[in-house]
Design a protein around this motif. Structure first.
Motif, PDB file in Angstrom:
ATOM      1  N   LEU A 334       0.824  -1.210   0.000  1.00 11.06           N
ATOM      2  CA  LEU A 334       0.000   0.000   0.000  1.00 11.06           C
ATOM      3  C   LEU A 334       0.854   1.255   0.000  1.00 11.06           C
ATOM      4  O   LEU A 334       0.544   2.229  -0.700  1.00 11.06           O
ATOM      5  CB  LEU A 334      -0.927  -0.011   1.222  1.00 11.06           C
ATOM      6  N   THR A 335       1.935   1.246   0.760  1.00  9.75           N
ATOM      7  CA  THR A 335       2.834   2.409   0.786  1.00  9.75           C
ATOM      8  C   THR A 335       3.393   2.676  -0.602  1.00  9.75           C
ATOM      9  O   THR A 335       3.402   3.826  -1.073  1.00  9.75           O
ATOM     10  CB  THR A 335       3.987   2.170   1.776  1.00  9.75           C
ATOM     11  N   ILE A 336       3.855   1.631  -1.265  1.00  2.93           N
ATOM     12  CA  ILE A 336       4.439   1.803  -2.600  1.00  2.93           C
ATOM     13  C   ILE A 336       3.385   2.280  -3.598  1.00  2.93           C
ATOM     14  O   ILE A 336       3.633   3.192  -4.406  1.00  2.93           O
ATOM     15  CB  ILE A 336       5.091   0.486  -3.062  1.00  2.93           C
ATOM     16  N   GLN A 337       2.195   1.699  -3.558  1.00  6.96           N
ATOM     17  CA  GLN A 337       1.134   2.115  -4.477  1.00  6.96           C
ATOM     18  C   GLN A 337       0.794   3.595  -4.282  1.00  6.96           C
ATOM     19  O   GLN A 337       0.599   4.337  -5.254  1.00  6.96           O
ATOM     20  CB  GLN A 337      -0.110   1.250  -4.262  1.00  6.96           C
ATOM     21  N   ASN A 338       0.722   4.016  -3.043  1.00  6.87           N
ATOM     22  CA  ASN A 338       0.377   5.411  -2.772  1.00  6.87           C
ATOM     23  C   ASN A 338       1.464   6.379  -3.214  1.00  6.87           C
ATOM     24  O   ASN A 338       1.176   7.493  -3.655  1.00  6.87           O
ATOM     25  CB  ASN A 338       0.085   5.587  -1.283  1.00  6.87           C
ATOM     26  N   THR A 339       2.727   5.974  -3.098  1.00  5.74           N
ATOM     27  CA  THR A 339       3.795   6.871  -3.535  1.00  5.74           C
ATOM     28  C   THR A 339       3.802   6.997  -5.055  1.00  5.74           C
ATOM     29  O   THR A 339       4.113   8.074  -5.584  1.00  5.74           O
ATOM     30  CB  THR A 339       5.164   6.372  -3.041  1.00  5.74           C
ATOM     31  N   PHE A 340       3.467   5.931  -5.758  1.00  4.03           N
ATOM     32  CA  PHE A 340       3.345   6.034  -7.211  1.00  4.03           C
ATOM     33  C   PHE A 340       2.221   7.003  -7.572  1.00  4.03           C
ATOM     34  O   PHE A 340       2.369   7.842  -8.480  1.00  4.03           O
ATOM     35  CB  PHE A 340       3.073   4.659  -7.824  1.00  4.03           C
ATOM     36  N   GLY A 344       2.063  10.993  -9.545  1.00  4.13           N
ATOM     37  CA  GLY A 344       1.343  11.266 -10.781  1.00  4.13           C
ATOM     38  C   GLY A 344       1.038  10.055 -11.636  1.00  4.13           C
ATOM     39  O   GLY A 344       0.539  10.194 -12.754  1.00  4.13           O
ATOM     40  N   PHE A 345       1.326   8.863 -11.139  1.00  5.35           N
ATOM     41  CA  PHE A 345       1.035   7.653 -11.902  1.00  5.35           C
ATOM     42  C   PHE A 345      -0.446   7.313 -11.760  1.00  5.35           C
ATOM     43  O   PHE A 345      -0.924   6.964 -10.679  1.00  5.35           O
ATOM     44  CB  PHE A 345       1.892   6.481 -11.402  1.00  5.35           C
ATOM     45  N   GLN A 346      -1.166   7.413 -12.862  1.00  6.16           N
ATOM     46  CA  GLN A 346      -2.594   7.122 -12.887  1.00  6.16           C
ATOM     47  C   GLN A 346      -2.823   5.873 -13.728  1.00  6.16           C
ATOM     48  O   GLN A 346      -2.142   5.651 -14.725  1.00  6.16           O
ATOM     49  CB  GLN A 346      -3.382   8.296 -13.472  1.00  6.16           C
ATOM     50  N   ILE A 347      -3.808   5.114 -13.329  1.00  8.69           N
ATOM     51  CA  ILE A 347      -4.061   3.844 -13.996  1.00  8.69           C
ATOM     52  C   ILE A 347      -5.380   3.891 -14.748  1.00  8.69           C
ATOM     53  O   ILE A 347      -6.322   4.563 -14.339  1.00  8.69           O
ATOM     54  CB  ILE A 347      -4.072   2.675 -12.979  1.00  8.69           C
ATOM     55  N   SER A 348      -5.429   3.169 -15.858  1.00  7.46           N
ATOM     56  CA  SER A 348      -6.660   3.103 -16.632  1.00  7.46           C
ATOM     57  C   SER A 348      -7.712   2.306 -15.873  1.00  7.46           C
ATOM     58  O   SER A 348      -7.400   1.474 -15.021  1.00  7.46           O
ATOM     59  CB  SER A 348      -6.397   2.463 -17.997  1.00  7.46           C
ATOM     60  N   SER A 349      -8.976   2.510 -16.181  1.00  2.61           N
ATOM     61  CA  SER A 349     -10.072   1.884 -15.444  1.00  2.61           C
ATOM     62  C   SER A 349     -10.049   0.369 -15.522  1.00  2.61           C
ATOM     63  O   SER A 349     -10.459  -0.315 -14.594  1.00  2.61           O
ATOM     64  CB  SER A 349     -11.415   2.403 -15.982  1.00  2.61           C
ATOM     65  N   ASP A 350      -9.546  -0.208 -16.616  1.00  3.10           N
ATOM     66  CA  ASP A 350      -9.567  -1.667 -16.759  1.00  3.10           C
ATOM     67  C   ASP A 350      -8.514  -2.356 -15.895  1.00  3.10           C
ATOM     68  O   ASP A 350      -8.502  -3.574 -15.766  1.00  3.10           O
ATOM     69  CB  ASP A 350      -9.366  -2.067 -18.224  1.00  3.10           C
ATOM     70  N   ALA A 351      -7.613  -1.595 -15.292  1.00  2.76           N
ATOM     71  CA  ALA A 351      -6.588  -2.203 -14.452  1.00  2.76           C
ATOM     72  C   ALA A 351      -6.756  -1.827 -12.981  1.00  2.76           C
ATOM     73  O   ALA A 351      -5.917  -2.142 -12.155  1.00  2.76           O
ATOM     74  CB  ALA A 351      -5.202  -1.785 -14.927  1.00  2.76           C
ATOM     75  N   LEU A 352      -7.859  -1.155 -12.662  1.00  4.27           N
ATOM     76  CA  LEU A 352      -8.054  -0.673 -11.307  1.00  4.27           C
ATOM     77  C   LEU A 352      -8.155  -1.783 -10.276  1.00  4.27           C
ATOM     78  O   LEU A 352      -7.857  -1.583  -9.104  1.00  4.27           O
ATOM     79  CB  LEU A 352      -9.317   0.195 -11.239  1.00  4.27           C
ATOM     80  N   ASP A 353      -8.592  -2.965 -10.690  1.00  3.26           N
ATOM     81  CA  ASP A 353      -8.777  -4.048  -9.727  1.00  3.26           C
ATOM     82  C   ASP A 353      -7.481  -4.449  -9.045  1.00  3.26           C
ATOM     83  O   ASP A 353      -7.495  -4.957  -7.928  1.00  3.26           O
ATOM     84  CB  ASP A 353      -9.387  -5.277 -10.416  1.00  3.26           C
ATOM     85  N   SER A 354      -6.350  -4.230  -9.717  1.00  2.00           N
ATOM     86  CA  SER A 354      -5.068  -4.643  -9.148  1.00  2.00           C
ATOM     87  C   SER A 354      -4.497  -3.613  -8.187  1.00  2.00           C
ATOM     88  O   SER A 354      -3.534  -3.879  -7.486  1.00  2.00           O
ATOM     89  CB  SER A 354      -4.048  -4.901 -10.267  1.00  2.00           C
ATOM     90  N   ILE A 355      -5.104  -2.416  -8.163  1.00  2.00           N
ATOM     91  CA  ILE A 355      -4.616  -1.352  -7.296  1.00  2.00           C
ATOM     92  C   ILE A 355      -5.558  -1.189  -6.113  1.00  2.00           C
ATOM     93  O   ILE A 355      -6.767  -1.158  -6.274  1.00  2.00           O
ATOM     94  CB  ILE A 355      -4.522  -0.011  -8.061  1.00  2.00           C
ATOM     95  N   SER A 356      -5.007  -1.079  -4.924  1.00  2.00           N
ATOM     96  CA  SER A 356      -5.819  -0.931  -3.727  1.00  2.00           C
ATOM     97  C   SER A 356      -6.679   0.320  -3.828  1.00  2.00           C
ATOM     98  O   SER A 356      -6.235   1.377  -4.243  1.00  2.00           O
ATOM     99  CB  SER A 356      -4.920  -0.834  -2.494  1.00  2.00           C
ATOM    100  N   LYS A 357      -7.951   0.200  -3.477  1.00  2.53           N
ATOM    101  CA  LYS A 357      -8.871   1.346  -3.504  1.00  2.53           C
ATOM    102  C   LYS A 357      -8.434   2.421  -2.512  1.00  2.53           C
ATOM    103  O   LYS A 357      -8.809   3.576  -2.627  1.00  2.53           O
ATOM    104  CB  LYS A 357     -10.291   0.881  -3.163  1.00  2.53           C
ATOM    105  N   GLU A 358      -7.615   2.035  -1.510  1.00  2.00           N
ATOM    106  CA  GLU A 358      -7.176   2.995  -0.509  1.00  2.00           C
ATOM    107  C   GLU A 358      -6.255   4.059  -1.088  1.00  2.00           C
ATOM    108  O   GLU A 358      -6.009   5.074  -0.450  1.00  2.00           O
ATOM    109  CB  GLU A 358      -6.464   2.271   0.635  1.00  2.00           C
TER     110      GLU A 358
END
Length: 503
Positions: A334-340, A344-358
């Motif tokens: 979660l820490t790493i995902q949040n720092t990305f 400014g790293f944004q993900i497309s909607s079709d890949a959102l499932d792999s990223i924590s909603k937090e």
């Protein structure tokens, strides 16, 4: 009542030393011809006078008459300096001098205070100000460049899975640094001073999801420190390299434009902007150092009982490597995902499932997590007093933020920058101090057995960890030559003669 007497700085130091040796105030009054109040005032300002003395103030100077005026100037200037830096406003030496003269005139129209270069140097040292830090990278980043990069980043990321997008960054680490409040880290520390001999450069790399953290790369000065004597370096939890400066090798271009790689695409951040757009700089490195320095402080506390001075506390390169490994493993996905996301790293909607909603509240989560780690570090730091006071967790983590990790001066001396990938037959290096005699494997097993008695009777929360340690020690023991030379009967104590055991 004793007559008034203006003491020189040297005499004040003598008075302070005699007080530390147990001389009562009355005796000091008589000896130095001072009033009780004057002696008390000197003792209260002990840290100030000792600081003046250590930075080579003129030992014959008498400052009593002008102290209050000078102190008010210094305090006013420093308060203003801090407020300006909080606003990210660059402040240079001449600006400080001009403001000091302004304050002096406001305090006394007849003042002849000139805010000389000598005053500026003493002010800088007293308040631990490094003018290289004043115009740091984060404060000087062009926001237009950052905005343009983040727009281009959306296009760059298209077609890539977050699991396949990695970021890496290096950081300087004073791996055995004591939490000393009087410490000032200057970029010049990398060129021959004592502290530069106790540094590593650490390279950290992970993917966007935080599901793959690569083994850290650690660059030290010694090809094979003494504590590595019996180690297979390939089994270390880091990739160990060495050179004479513990820097990244600057002989190879940092951003080679013509490099050809298979199955990998390299993208480089705009220059002078990574403080705001590189994921590792958005909290990963700071969190890593919080975990590392907590391990270091716990080691200091554990060693304090047998140490006579701070210099007696030995921290080896192997200790540091193990703490680097533990600190890196403590960084959560979660820490790493949040720092990305913060970078400014944004993900497309079709890949959102792999990223924590937090990560939708990246800044809030990072700040909350960082505060939790700071609190944990502060809990152990309060037990360590080095250099006249307790250092805050925030200061301790950031003490080597501006430590160079490559040759910033463009010095092309190949003897300085040569990097060697170490092998198992490298020569031992004597940089490490002698360490106390280690126990044998059988002795270590007995130590753990006694610790299990402690966990069983007083601290059950330690029991599972001690069982794991005992199991690992036994595995090592059975694989060693010691165990191979014994039979099963050797593990039992012999029966004393004359005693018969019946079943």
């Amino acid at each position: 009542m004793s007559s008034r007497n203006d003491l020189t700085l040297e005499d004040k130091i003598k008075l302070i030393k005699e007080n530390e040796s147990g001389s009562p105030y009355r005796e000091l009054c008589d000896k130095f011809k001072l009033s009780i109040g004057a002696v008390s005032n000197i003792i209260k300002r002990k840290s100030e006078y000792m600081g003046d003395y250590e930075i080579n103030y003129n030992k014959n100077v008498k400052r009593k008459i002008s102290h209050d005026f000078s102190q008010r100037i210094n305090e006013s200037v420093y308060e203003w300096f801090v407020s300006q830096r909080a606003k990210r406003i660059p402040v240079s030496g001449p600006i400080l001098q001009a403001y000091a003269r302004k304050i002096a005139q406001e305090l006394d129209d007849a003042s002849t205070f000139k805010a000389s270069n000598g005053w500026l140097e003493r002010f800088r040292k007293r308040y631990n100000i490094n003018f290289r830090v004043i115009s740091g990278e984060g404060a000087s980043v062009d926001q237009n460049i950052v905005g343009e990069w983040k727009l281009r980043l959306l296009t760059i990321l298209q077609g890539y899975n977050p699991a396949d997008i990695y970021n890496c960054d290096e950081t300087g680490l004073f791996y055995k640094l004591m939490p000393d409040r009087s410490l000032v880290i200057d970029k010049d520390d990398c060129t021959g001073k004592k502290k530069s001999k106790e540094r590593f450069t650490v390279l950290l790399c992970a993917n966007w999801l935080g599901t793959h953290k690569l083994k850290p790369v650690v660059i030290g000065k010694a090809a094979r420190p003494r504590c590595f004597k019996n180690l297979d370096l390939k089994k270390l939890p880091v990739f160990w390299h060495s050179n004479r400066t513990a820097w990244m090798n600057n002989n190879a271009p940092v951003h080679p434009p013509d490099i050809i790689l298979k199955n990998i695409t390299l993208k480089f951040f705009p220059s002078n902007s990574t403080a705001l757009i590189q994921p590792m700089d958005q909290g990963v490195i700071r969190t890593f150092k919080a975990h590392y320095r907590r391990q270091l402080v716990q080691h200091i506390i554990a060693s304090a009982d047998v140490a006579h001075t701070a210099d007696d506390i030995v921290t080896t390169a192997l200790d540091a490597i193990c703490w680097i490994d533990l600190a890196w493993k403590s960084i959560t996905e979660l820490t790493i995902q949040n720092t990305f996301k913060r970078a400014g790293f944004q993900i497309s909607s079709d890949a959102l499932d792999s990223i924590s909603k937090e990560t939708t509240t990246a800044d809030e989560v990072i700040v909350a997590q960082e505060q939790e780690y700071l609190n944990d570090l502060d809990k152990v730091l309060k037990y360590v007093n080095v250099g006249g006071g307790t250092m805050s967790a925030s200061d301790f983590i950031g003490v080597d933020n501006n430590l160079p990790v490559f040759n910033e001066s463009d010095n092309n001396n190949e003897n300085i920058l040569l990097v060697n990938v170490v092998s198992n037959d490298d020569t031992l290096n004597d940089e490490e101090p002698d360490i106390e005699q280690s126990p044998s494997l059988p002795e270590s097993i007995q130590m753990v057995r006694r610790l299990k008695l402690l966990s069983t009777t007083q601290h059950p929360e330690l029991h599972s960890l001690l069982i794991q340690l005992q199991s690992k020690l036994i595995d090592v023991y059975l694989d060693s030559n010691i165990a191979k030379q014994k039979s099963i009967l050797d593990f039992f104590k012999p029966i004393q003669s004359g005693i018969v055991h019946r079943t």
